[in-house]
Write a protein that holds these residues in place. Structure first.
Motif, short mmCIF file in Angstrom:
data_model
loop_
_atom_site.label_atom_id
_atom_site.label_comp_id
_atom_site.label_asym_id
_atom_site.label_seq_id
_atom_site.Cartn_x
_atom_site.Cartn_y
_atom_site.Cartn_z
N LEU A 163 18.36 26.11 60.31
CA LEU A 163 18.58 27.09 61.38
C LEU A 163 17.49 28.16 61.42
N ALA A 164 16.48 28.01 60.56
CA ALA A 164 15.46 29.06 60.43
C ALA A 164 14.65 29.25 61.71
N ASP A 165 14.59 28.25 62.56
CA ASP A 165 13.78 28.40 63.78
C ASP A 165 14.43 29.31 64.81
N GLU A 166 15.64 29.77 64.52
CA GLU A 166 16.36 30.71 65.39
C GLU A 166 16.55 30.21 66.82
N GLN A 167 16.63 28.91 66.91
CA GLN A 167 16.94 28.32 68.21
C GLN A 167 18.46 28.43 68.43
N PRO A 168 18.90 28.83 69.61
CA PRO A 168 20.33 28.93 69.84
C PRO A 168 21.05 27.61 69.52
N THR A 169 22.07 27.69 68.69
CA THR A 169 22.68 26.47 68.14
C THR A 169 24.19 26.56 68.10
N VAL A 170 24.83 25.42 68.37
CA VAL A 170 26.28 25.29 68.21
C VAL A 170 26.56 24.49 66.94
N VAL A 171 27.32 25.06 66.02
CA VAL A 171 27.74 24.33 64.81
C VAL A 171 29.27 24.23 64.86
N PRO A 172 29.83 23.04 65.03
CA PRO A 172 31.29 22.94 65.09
C PRO A 172 31.95 23.40 63.79
N GLY A 173 33.10 24.06 63.93
CA GLY A 173 33.80 24.59 62.76
C GLY A 173 34.62 23.54 62.03
N PHE A 174 35.24 23.97 60.92
CA PHE A 174 36.32 23.26 60.25
C PHE A 174 35.92 22.12 59.30
N TYR A 175 34.77 21.47 59.52
CA TYR A 175 34.50 20.30 58.68
C TYR A 175 33.06 20.28 58.15
N GLY A 176 32.85 19.36 57.22
CA GLY A 176 31.53 19.13 56.66
C GLY A 176 31.54 17.74 56.05
N VAL A 177 30.70 17.53 55.05
CA VAL A 177 30.58 16.18 54.50
C VAL A 177 30.63 16.20 52.97
N LYS A 178 31.18 15.14 52.40
CA LYS A 178 31.22 15.01 50.94
C LYS A 178 30.04 14.17 50.48
N PRO A 179 29.70 14.19 49.19
CA PRO A 179 28.54 13.43 48.73
C PRO A 179 28.59 11.94 49.08
N ASP A 180 29.79 11.38 49.23
CA ASP A 180 29.87 9.96 49.57
C ASP A 180 29.71 9.71 51.08
N GLY A 181 29.40 10.79 51.83
CA GLY A 181 29.15 10.62 53.25
C GLY A 181 30.39 10.73 54.12
N ARG A 182 31.54 10.94 53.47
CA ARG A 182 32.77 11.05 54.27
C ARG A 182 32.97 12.47 54.75
N VAL A 183 33.58 12.56 55.94
CA VAL A 183 33.88 13.88 56.50
C VAL A 183 35.00 14.53 55.70
N HIS A 184 34.88 15.84 55.49
CA HIS A 184 35.93 16.57 54.79
C HIS A 184 36.18 17.86 55.56
N THR A 185 37.43 18.33 55.57
CA THR A 185 37.73 19.57 56.30
C THR A 185 38.14 20.69 55.36
N PHE A 186 38.01 21.91 55.86
CA PHE A 186 38.63 23.06 55.18
C PHE A 186 40.12 22.99 55.49
N SER A 187 40.89 23.95 54.96
CA SER A 187 42.31 23.95 55.30
C SER A 187 42.47 24.44 56.74
N ARG A 188 43.67 24.33 57.28
CA ARG A 188 43.91 24.66 58.68
C ARG A 188 43.38 26.06 59.00
N GLY A 189 42.84 26.20 60.17
CA GLY A 189 42.25 27.48 60.56
C GLY A 189 40.84 27.67 60.00
N GLY A 190 40.29 26.61 59.44
CA GLY A 190 39.04 26.71 58.68
C GLY A 190 37.77 26.96 59.47
N SER A 191 37.84 26.96 60.79
CA SER A 191 36.61 27.27 61.54
C SER A 191 36.15 28.69 61.26
#
Ligand code: ASP
Length: 442
Positions: A163-191
Motif C-alpha cells: 500500500l506504500a504507493d498511496e493509491q486509493p485502495t479498497v481492502v475487504p474486511g473480516f478475512y485473510g489467509v492462512k499459511p496453507d492458502g485457505r481463507v480464514h476470518t476474524f470473529s464476527r464483526g471483524g471488519s
C-alpha cells in the motif's frame, strides 16, 4: 521516503453498505476529504429491521450444504442483494462470474470461513468498481498463522509494502489467509479489526469507523433516556466501558491502532455531519465536560467473600484462593480486598456448577473465619479520566446512591483511578446507573 500527505482509513459497516443508496452516501463521504484513500468495507448488512445480513445468509448456505440440503433459495437471496446494488449503480464488474464461482465452491464443500468471507470480498469488488479504485484482496495482505491467530508482523510488513504507493485502495474486511492458502476470518464483526490493521500499516493519521450510530453514549439508552454522546474518550476508558458491555466497536479492533497512537473516530454514515466520538491515547480533561465519561454495568455476578483475621500477613493467601478458581476454570472479574477480607467476583453462571467444590476447597485450604457467597449481584463501572483530578467524585457517587436508597455491597477502585466499581443487588442495577448518571450528567 515517507510522504507528508494526510492519510485516513475509513471502514464502513454492513448497514452503511446495505444497498445502492448507502453506497452513494459512502462515495459522497469519501469524496469530501481527499485524505480518505483507504476503504475497508463490511458485507451488506440489514436494510430494515428483520432483514438478513449477507454474512448470515452465507453461513446458512454453508450449513445447508453441509447437511446435504438445498441452498439455492438462500444463495439466490445473496445473488439478488449484490445484483441490485450493481445494476442500480451501473457497475461493470463481472458479478455473475464471481457469484457462479462462489456458488460452485460452496456446492463443492468449501469451509465456513471461505463462505462467510465472500460477503466482504464481493462488496469490496463492487465498491472498488463504484469508486474506480484499486481492489486489494485481503488474502494478499492479511495473514493468519497455522493455528488461526493473527500474524501481525507478516501482515504489517506485506501490507505496508503493497500500500506504500498511496493509491486509493479498497481492502475487504473480516478475512485473510492462512499459511496453507485457505481463507480464514476474524470473529464476527471483524471488519473493524481489518480497518485498524490497515490504519496501522499505512501509518494513518486517523482511523474512521463509519457505522449507523453517532458514536458512543454515556449510558445504555435502554436504561437512561436520551443519554449524552461521548465526544472524546481515551482507549483505556473505552476498554473499561466495553468490558462492562458497552459495544459499538469490535474489542480487538482497538489494539493495532492504540499501540501506535492512531486516533479512531466513530462516525454515522447516515449523519455524516455529526462529530461522533473521538478515541485517542491521551486526552486533556475538559472542565466543561462532565467528570465522568460513561457508566456501564453487568448483572448476574456472585461474590465469594472471605474473612480471616491477620489474612494480610499470611503469604500466599490470595494465590491459594485464586488457584482454586483457576482449577475450576473460572475467571475472576474483580478482587477487592481489605486487611482481613478478600472478595472474588465471578460470573454467577460460571460459579454454579462448581459452587460446592469451591466452598469445600476454600474451607480446607485457607481455613477462613467466614465464607459467604452473595448471588445476583450487579457490577457497575463509572469510568472517567476526569475522576483523578476531582477529589469529590467518590463521595458524590456514594451519596447519590444512598439518596436513592441503594445498598452498596462492594467497592473497587481500579488502580488506574480511571473507574470506580460498585457491586449492588441485581434488583438495584438500573436504579444505580440512573442515579450515577443523574448525579454527574444531570
Ligand atoms: N460481515 C461480518 C459479520 O457480519 C464482519 C463484519 O461485518 O465486520 O460479522
Amino acid at each position: 521516503m515517507h510522504s507528508q500527505k494526510k492519510k485516513i482509513v475509513t471502514k464502513f459497516g454492513g448497514s452503511s453498505l446495505a444497498n445502492a443508496e448507502q453506497f452513494r452516501k459512502v462515495k459522497d463521504i469519501i469524496g469530501r476529504n481527499p485524505a480518505r484513500i483507504y476503504v475497508v468495507p463490511s458485507a451488506p448488512g440489514r436494510r430494515f429491521s428483520g432483514d438478513d445480513k449477507v454474512t448470515d445468509l452465507l453461513y446458512r448456505c454453508y450449513n445447508l450444504c453441509r447437511e446435504h440440503q438445498d441452498f439455492e433459495e438462500t444463495f439466490d437471496k445473496i445473488r439478488a442483494r449484490y445484483q441490485e446494488i450493481a445494476s442500480e449503480l451501473e457497475l461493470t464488474v463481472d458479478l455473475d462470474r464471481e457469484l457462479n464461482h462462489i456458488h460452485d465452491k460452496i456446492a463443492g464443500g468449501a469451509d465456513a470461513d471461505y463462505c462467510a468471507s465472500r460477503g466482504e470480498y464481493l462488496n469490496g469488488l463492487l465498491l472498488a468498481d463504484f469508486l474506480s479504485w484499486r481492489f486489494m484482496d485481503a488474502e494478499k495482505v492479511i495473514f493468519f498463522k497455522g493455528d488461526g491467530t493473527f500474524d501481525s508482523e507478516k501482515t504489517n510488513v506485506v501490507m505496508m509494502a503493497l500500500l506504500a504507493d498511496e493509491q486509493p485502495t479498497v481492502v475487504p474486511g473480516f478475512y485473510g489467509v492462512k499459511p496453507d492458502g485457505r481463507v480464514h476470518t476474524f470473529s464476527r464483526g471483524g471488519s473493524d479489526i481489518t480497518g485498524a490493521i490497515v490504519a496501522r500499516a499505512v501509518s494513518a493519521d486517523a482511523y474512521e469507523n463509519w457505522t449507523d450510530v453517532s458514536g458512543f453514549l454515556m449510558a445504555d439508552p435502554r436504561i437512561v433516556s436520551n443519554p449524552r454522546e461521548i465526544s472524546r474518550i481515551t482507549y483505556a476508558e473505552l476498554r473499561e466501558l466495553s468490558y462492562m458491555g458497552a459495544t459499538v466497536l469490535h474489542e480487538d479492533a482497538m489494539f493495532p491502532v492504540h499501540k501506535v497512537g492512531i486516533p479512531t473516530v466513530i462516525l454515522n454514515t447516515n449523519h455524516p455531519e455529526h462529530p461522533g466520538t473521538l478515541i485517542s491515547l491521551t486526552l486533556p480533561t475538559d472542565p466543561v465536560e462532565p467528570t465522568i465519561t460513561g457508566v456501564a454495568g453487568h448483572q448476574g455476578f456472585s461474590v465469594v467473600a472471605i474473612e480471616k483475621a491477620m489474612m494480610n500477613s499470611e503469604i500466599g493467601f490470595g494465590r491459594k484462593v485464586l488457584q482454586i478458581f483457576e482449577e475450576c476454570n473460572i475467571s475472576f472479574e474483580h478482587m477487592p480486598s481489605g486487611i482481613d477480607s478478600l472478595s472474588v467476583v465471578v460470573s454467577g453462571e460460571a460459579l454454579a456448577p462448581h459452587r460446592e467444590e469451591i466452598v469445600r476447597r476454600i474451607a480446607e485450604e485457607v481455613a477462613p473465619d467466614t465464607l459467604t457467597i452473595h448471588d445476583h449481584m450487579s457490577i457497575i463501572a463509572t469510568v472517567g479520566r476526569g475522576m483523578v483530578n476531582n477529589c469529590g467524585t467518590a463521595a458524590r457517587l456514594f451519596s447519590a446512591m444512598s439518596r436513592n436508597g441503594i445498598n452498596v455491597r462492594m467497592i473497587d477502585q481500579g488502580s488506574s483511578e480511571l473507574s470506580i466499581i460498585v457491586g449492588v443487588d441485581d434488583a438495584d442495577f438500573e436504579k444505580t446507573i440512573r442515579a450515577i448518571y443523574a448525579e454527574f450528567v444531570g
